[in-house]
Write a protein that holds these residues in place. Sequence first.
Motif, PDB file in Angstrom:
ATOM      1  N   GLU A   7       8.907  -4.432  -3.229  1.00 32.76           N
ATOM      2  CA  GLU A   7       8.414  -4.575  -1.850  1.00 32.76           C
ATOM      3  C   GLU A   7       7.707  -3.313  -1.376  1.00 32.76           C
ATOM      4  O   GLU A   7       6.705  -3.401  -0.661  1.00 32.76           O
ATOM      5  CB  GLU A   7       9.563  -4.963  -0.909  1.00 32.76           C
ATOM      6  N   GLU A   8       8.196  -2.154  -1.773  1.00 37.60           N
ATOM      7  CA  GLU A   8       7.544  -0.902  -1.379  1.00 37.60           C
ATOM      8  C   GLU A   8       6.180  -0.775  -2.066  1.00 37.60           C
ATOM      9  O   GLU A   8       5.208  -0.332  -1.450  1.00 37.60           O
ATOM     10  CB  GLU A   8       8.428   0.301  -1.704  1.00 37.60           C
ATOM     11  N   ARG A  10       4.277  -3.287  -2.975  1.00 37.26           N
ATOM     12  CA  ARG A  10       3.422  -4.248  -2.254  1.00 37.26           C
ATOM     13  C   ARG A  10       2.943  -3.661  -0.923  1.00 37.26           C
ATOM     14  O   ARG A  10       1.763  -3.753  -0.582  1.00 37.26           O
ATOM     15  CB  ARG A  10       4.187  -5.533  -1.959  1.00 37.26           C
ATOM     16  N   ARG A  11       3.865  -3.110  -0.169  1.00 35.89           N
ATOM     17  CA  ARG A  11       3.534  -2.577   1.148  1.00 35.89           C
ATOM     18  C   ARG A  11       2.485  -1.477   1.055  1.00 35.89           C
ATOM     19  O   ARG A  11       1.480  -1.491   1.760  1.00 35.89           O
ATOM     20  CB  ARG A  11       4.801  -2.053   1.847  1.00 35.89           C
ATOM     21  N   ARG A  12       2.723  -0.537   0.166  1.00 34.92           N
ATOM     22  CA  ARG A  12       1.799   0.599   0.051  1.00 34.92           C
ATOM     23  C   ARG A  12       0.414   0.172  -0.416  1.00 34.92           C
ATOM     24  O   ARG A  12      -0.600   0.657   0.097  1.00 34.92           O
ATOM     25  CB  ARG A  12       2.373   1.642  -0.903  1.00 34.92           C
ATOM     26  N   ALA A  14      -0.948  -2.825  -0.174  1.00 37.97           N
ATOM     27  CA  ALA A  14      -1.566  -3.653   0.864  1.00 37.97           C
ATOM     28  C   ALA A  14      -2.175  -2.782   1.957  1.00 37.97           C
ATOM     29  O   ALA A  14      -3.300  -3.037   2.410  1.00 37.97           O
ATOM     30  CB  ALA A  14      -0.549  -4.630   1.443  1.00 37.97           C
ATOM     31  N   GLU A  15      -1.461  -1.768   2.370  1.00 38.90           N
ATOM     32  CA  GLU A  15      -1.958  -0.882   3.424  1.00 38.90           C
ATOM     33  C   GLU A  15      -3.141  -0.040   2.963  1.00 38.90           C
ATOM     34  O   GLU A  15      -4.111   0.131   3.695  1.00 38.90           O
ATOM     35  CB  GLU A  15      -0.841   0.044   3.916  1.00 38.90           C
ATOM     36  N   ALA A  16      -3.061   0.474   1.745  1.00 35.58           N
ATOM     37  CA  ALA A  16      -4.081   1.405   1.267  1.00 35.58           C
ATOM     38  C   ALA A  16      -5.360   0.723   0.800  1.00 35.58           C
ATOM     39  O   ALA A  16      -6.456   1.268   0.971  1.00 35.58           O
ATOM     40  CB  ALA A  16      -3.516   2.250   0.132  1.00 35.58           C
ATOM     41  N   LEU A  18      -6.094  -2.976   1.031  1.00 33.39           N
ATOM     42  CA  LEU A  18      -6.429  -4.267   1.633  1.00 33.39           C
ATOM     43  C   LEU A  18      -6.838  -5.305   0.582  1.00 33.39           C
ATOM     44  O   LEU A  18      -7.936  -5.869   0.632  1.00 33.39           O
ATOM     45  CB  LEU A  18      -7.547  -4.093   2.664  1.00 33.39           C
ATOM     46  N   SER A  48      -9.387  -5.880  -5.096  1.00 29.50           N
ATOM     47  CA  SER A  48      -9.734  -5.262  -3.821  1.00 29.50           C
ATOM     48  C   SER A  48     -11.194  -4.827  -3.812  1.00 29.50           C
ATOM     49  O   SER A  48     -11.704  -4.315  -4.819  1.00 29.50           O
ATOM     50  CB  SER A  48      -8.845  -4.035  -3.579  1.00 29.50           C
ATOM     51  N   ALA A  66      -1.892   5.706  -4.047  1.00 28.42           N
ATOM     52  CA  ALA A  66      -1.235   4.898  -3.011  1.00 28.42           C
ATOM     53  C   ALA A  66       0.273   4.844  -3.222  1.00 28.42           C
ATOM     54  O   ALA A  66       1.031   4.654  -2.267  1.00 28.42           O
ATOM     55  CB  ALA A  66      -1.822   3.485  -3.001  1.00 28.42           C
TER      56      ALA A  66
END
Length: 87
Positions: A7-8, A10-12, A14-16, A18, A48, A66
Amino acid sequence: MSAAVVEEIRRRLAEALLPVVLEVFDEGHKHAGHANAGKGHYHVRIVSAAFAGMLPLKRHRTVYAALDGLMDNGIHALSIDAFAPSE
C-alpha cells in the motif's frame, strides 16, 4: 507487514507519477531459500505519462526516487516494468 508495504508503494507512486496503470505485486513467495526469503520482494507494473521520452534506466531511477526510504526499509528486491501510455 508486506500488505502495508504494498500500500505504501502504491501511495507513493500514485502521488509522484500519476499513473494510468499501477499494479504492485508481493512476490516474496517466489523467493524461498533466497536472502530475506518471503520478505520484501515486489514487482511493479506502472504506466505513466511521466515516462514519455525517458530511457528505461531513467524510468527505474524515477521509481526508486519515489520510493526513497522504502528501499532500505521494507523492500529487499524490486522488479519494475515502466512504460509511457503510448507503449
